[in-house]
Design an enzyme around this catalytic site. Structure first.
Site, PDB file in Angstrom:
ATOM      1  CG  HIS A 167      -2.020   0.957   1.208  1.00 32.91           C
ATOM      2  ND1 HIS A 167      -1.824   2.311   1.257  1.00 32.91           N
ATOM      3  CD2 HIS A 167      -3.357   0.772   1.113  1.00 32.91           C
ATOM      4  CE1 HIS A 167      -3.006   2.927   1.209  1.00 32.91           C
ATOM      5  NE2 HIS A 167      -3.949   2.012   1.104  1.00 32.91           N
ATOM      6  NE  ARG A 179      -3.089   8.172  -1.748  1.00 33.59           N
ATOM      7  CZ  ARG A 179      -3.077   6.966  -2.308  1.00 33.59           C
ATOM      8  NH1 ARG A 179      -2.977   6.843  -3.619  1.00 33.59           N
ATOM      9  NH2 ARG A 179      -3.151   5.884  -1.560  1.00 33.59           N
TER      10      ARG A 179
END
Lengths: 600, 251
Positions: free
Chosen positions: A238, A258
């Site tokens: 990740h 994000r």
């Protein structure tokens, strides 16, 4: 009671693992009217699903009516660099909306749209805002909902119980053998069908978002029972784990940061993702900041921000920035939402990120950027299953969730895990129950086999002067981190194989202190067998695939090779040794292929 | 930097006591890191529960210097180097070993709570709920089941005889979350009074004080439940509440 004595329980269907997939499987099997046992290594409700943050991907079309299963299917396949089992990806995209609505009927309270429907958020690789969510604690909502629905369905739950080995009668699975963690006593489960829902393997790496439970149990149980594993080279790092302070390194920072407007920056203040847009995603990715920023509100006329490229792309980009000397002093990059969104919005949308950084790092994310870097998060590979039924290649064995391979191809999109758990958890429970109903023969377990397993499991108590199991795990983690990490190369992978072999010898000589009651040293000594098995499988498969694709990047084979795009690396155990083969990917039917030609 | 002395409870149901371990401090460490360090290097068999290490799973509850806390969210820089820090299992539940207790009481109470009973869906087959109608319940859904509220609850801690008819704060907010659910139609009033024993709570707010999720257990959960129990004696009030929906019944 002699040392190797055991208690016995019998069920039609035994589900091993009680995260999202295991709970959903158990609920479905119980609904079919068979007797169900559900085994979990921790207390009920503490499984890894509880840590999932961002959301559940499902083409509900609540925010963008243009969304539908075909678009979700296409995103998933492209995110997986087309290596996914197309049928799994299709079923997943088609059924995810029903599974989410079902959770709502069972009491889940997702964040709402203005007209009272389930709100959906943007995430990497998804064309439309698609993730049903509850702030940034979606996994908690999901597991609690399944847990509280499940406890009223007549399922027998065996908490803090660890399965060590599957048992077979001839060619079919007939049960499982393990121990209670709190007493150390042995337990035998006789079962007509077994569903593996044990999650992943991340504890083989040093920097990981995974908990102690992720020791590759299910992958190893399946392999030892004769089942095939596929795609074990594909491990997802990740892009955004915490990097500072050292004690929290690896803890997950949701992609929702994000999705909700946060951007990645290097120490020069550059939004560097614009420099890392691969050819494959150029057509759908914004190449300038203004367009990227407009995209959040207007998806029709703008292309997606490169901050939300699939995870493999973002993780590699961060790695390159750090290696290029543009990383933070703590070895990460900046993730900035504080200059882009108001403080109230951040606290409302990302409450646990706010809390986590404030408490553990002393950082107020509404005022300062976060420091983040790649962390081992998920394995795309796993038990080879039939797409429709989740049946493994051994009779009576089924697998769902992270432990199963194929669904995500070479890289999983964020949000597709929780939906995977629900879609294939349900299917596993259903088909395991149907198999159990059809199962005619008696359940025969050979007691001498079970007793010898029990004696073997007790050996760490009686050895003198052996090895500390924690030290072996730490050395394995160091090796996997340095030699089988985000970027790989042949000589390092070969070195890793050598070291894993030496860890095996050491693991055969572990010694533990204390008694059998809740003894984590003993548990660790036993877990080493599966940890080393999955570490070896990942390394072997990584050596075999001489190309770069998704969660497998070879420095010595840096390009994606079309001929490898049609092949799964399959691992099976034969006569005690691992055998590896390249097998063709199932061919996608023409009407689905057409979806990839319609638009870029 | 000076070492910390960790005074950790070691023992099981048959007895035990505190044992001292010396640990080097490291920047940003939390108590759980120190326990792990001790496990890995000094006492392999030291029993503790943990999973997420980020305050999300509620597994690592313990009493640190006498205060019920999550070990993963208790930073060592709360203490002075050279300090002695005691770590003990949560006190209310029977000891299994070291820092691990038998919390099965909570799982039994969980099963007793009458589940959601949905009203019929909208004509299009779906349900609608407004964000403002679920804000408060979402607060209750933040519960990570660390059972620290159960640990400090006087009724559970000090009144063994009452445990049979008392669910405790964790389940009061669970019940409240179901009762306030916009789609729920079930009447739980007799359960709330007779089986969950909400009347036994004397609102000392100890539960709220220790909640790592900062859920307003007493003010937003227990007190409204108590008020409703007063209302529910009146069948007309109860019927009105069910028909008008939870918004009109909230104080």
């Amino acid at each position: 009671m002699a040392n190797q004595d055991y208690e016995t329980h019998e069920h039609d269907v035994l589900v091993i693992g009680a995260g999202g997939a295991g709970l959903r499987a158990a609920i479905e099997a119980a609904a079919q009217g068979v007797s169900v046992g559900l085994v979990c290594k921790s207390l009920l409700g503490k499984a890894h699903t509880v840590m999932a943050e961002g959301g559940i991907a499902a083409a509900l079309g609540n925010v963008w009516p243009e969304d539908n299963w075909q678009v979700h299917f296409r995103d998933t396949m492209r995110g997986g660099k087309m290596l996914n089992n197309w049928r799994m990806a299709q079923l997943h995209a088609q059924e995810a909306p029903d599974r989410v609505l079902e959770l709502e009927r069972w009491g889940a309270l997702f964040d709402r749209t203005k007209d009272g429907r389930i709100l959906q958020r943007d995430f990497g690789g998804h064309r439309y805002a698609r993730l049903a969510h509850v702030g940034d604690r979606t996994g908690l909502e999901m597991i609690r909902t399944l847990q509280y629905h499940g406890i009223h369905q007549g399922i027998d739950v065996y908490m803090e119980c660890k399965v060590e080995r599957l048992l077979k009668d001839g060619d079919h699975v007939c049960g499982a053998f393990g121990y209670w963690r709190n007493t150390g006593k042995f337990v035998l489960f006789k079962a007509k069908a077994v569903v593996l829902a044990t999650g992943g393997v991340g504890k083989a790496w040093k920097v990981t978002s995974n908990s102690w439970e992720y020791t590759g149990d299910g992958q190893s149980l399946a392999l030892w029972a004769g089942a095939d594993l596929i795609d074990m080279e594909f491990v997802q790092f990740h892009p955004t784990g915490m990097v500072w302070p050292p004690s929290v390194r690896g803890i997950l920072v949701t992609e929702g940061v994000r999705g909700d407007g946060g951007t990645l920056k290097n120490t020069k203040g550059e939004r560097f993702m614009f420099n890392y847009i691969p050819e494959f995603f150029k057509g759908e990715t914004a190449d300038n900041e203004a367009e990227a920023d407009r995209w959040y509100a207007d998806k029709k006329n703008n292309r997606r921000t490169p901050d939300l490229l699939p995870r493999d792309e973002v993780a590699r980009a961060i790695n390159a920035e750090i290696k290029g000397g543009r990383g933070t002093p703590h070895g990460g990059v900046f993730l900035d939402i504080c200059t882009r969104r108001p403080a109230d919005y951040i606290r409302k949308r990302l409450p646990s990120m706010y809390h986590q950084f404030k408490e553990l790092a002393g950082v107020d994310i509404t005022k300062e950027p976060m420091e983040v870097g790649p962390t081992c998060h998920y394995i795309m590979g796993g038990v080879r299953v039939d797409a429709d039924t989740t049946a493994a290649t051994v009779k009576g064995l089924f697998a769902a969730g992270e432990v199963a391979g194929g669904m995500h191809g070479s890289n999983r999109l964020g949000g597709n895990s929780l939906s995977d758990l629900l879609v294939f958890g349900r299917r596993a429970g259903l088909y395991a129950a149907l198999y159990a109903k059809d199962f005619g023969g008696p359940l025969t377990v050979e007691s001498s086999h079970v007793e010898s397993l029990a004696r073997e499991m007790l050996e760490p108590f009686t050895r003198t002067g052996g090895e500390n199991p924690y030290a072996i795990q730490a050395d394995l983690q160091e090796t996997m981190q340095n030699l089988v990490g985000l970027i790989r190369t042949e000589h390092e992978l070969r070195e890793a194989m050598k070291r894993i072999e030496s860890f095996r010898h050491r693991a055969a000589r572990t010694h533990v202190d204390g008694g059998r009651t809740y003894n984590p040293g003993w548990h660790m000594a036993l877990d080493l067998a599966s940890l080393l098995t999955v570490a070896e499988c990942c390394t072997l498969a990584a050596l075999e695939r001489r190309e770069s694709r998704g969660g497998h990047t070879r420095d010595d084979h840096p390009y994606t090779d079309d001929s490898w795009g049609k092949i799964n690396v399959v691992i099976r155990q034969r006569q005690g040794a691992l055998a590896l083969s390249r097998e063709p990917l199932p061919e996608m039917p023409a009407e689905l292929k057409a979806l990839f030609q319609e638009r870029k | 930097m000076a070492q910390f002395t960790m005074r950790v409870f070691r023992g099981d149901a048959s007895g035990g006591g505190f044992k001292d371990y010396r640990v080097e401090p490291e920047e940003g460490m939390v108590v759980l890191d120190v326990i792990h360090r001790i496990q890995a290097t000094q006492a392999n068999d030291l029993a503790c529960r943990w999973n997420c290490k980020a305050g999300k799973c509620g597994s690592c509850s313990a009493e640190v210097n006498g205060k019920p806390r999550l070990m993963c969210m208790t930073r060592m820089d709360l203490f002075q180097p050279g300090d002695t820090i005691t770590v003990a299992p949560i006190r209310t539940f029977p000891l299994i070993r070291d820092l691990v207790t038998d919390v099965s009481y909570n799982y039994e109470k969980a099963k007793q709570v009458p589940p959601l009973r949905l009203k019929p869906p909208e004509p299009d087959g779906t349900y609608r709920m407004m964000q403002e109608d679920i804000d408060r319940i979402q607060e209750f859904h933040k519960c990570i089941e660390c059972f620290l509220c159960q640990d400090v609850c006087h009724v559970i801690r000090d009144h063994e005889d009452k445990k049979r008819v008392f669910s405790g704060p964790r389940f009061f907010i669970k019940i409240a979350s179901l009762d306030m659910h916009p789609l729920d139609t079930r009447d739980r009033s007799s359960f709330i009074q007779q089986d969950a024993g909400v009347g036994l709570c004397n609102i000392t707010k100890c539960c709220t004080e220790v909640c790592p999720e900062n859920i307003h257990i007493t003010d937003n959960g227990i007190i409204p439940l108590k008020e409703r129990m007063a209302d529910s004696l009146d069948p007309i009030v109860w019927l009105l509440r069910k028909f008008r929906g939870p918004k009109s019944s909230q104080a």
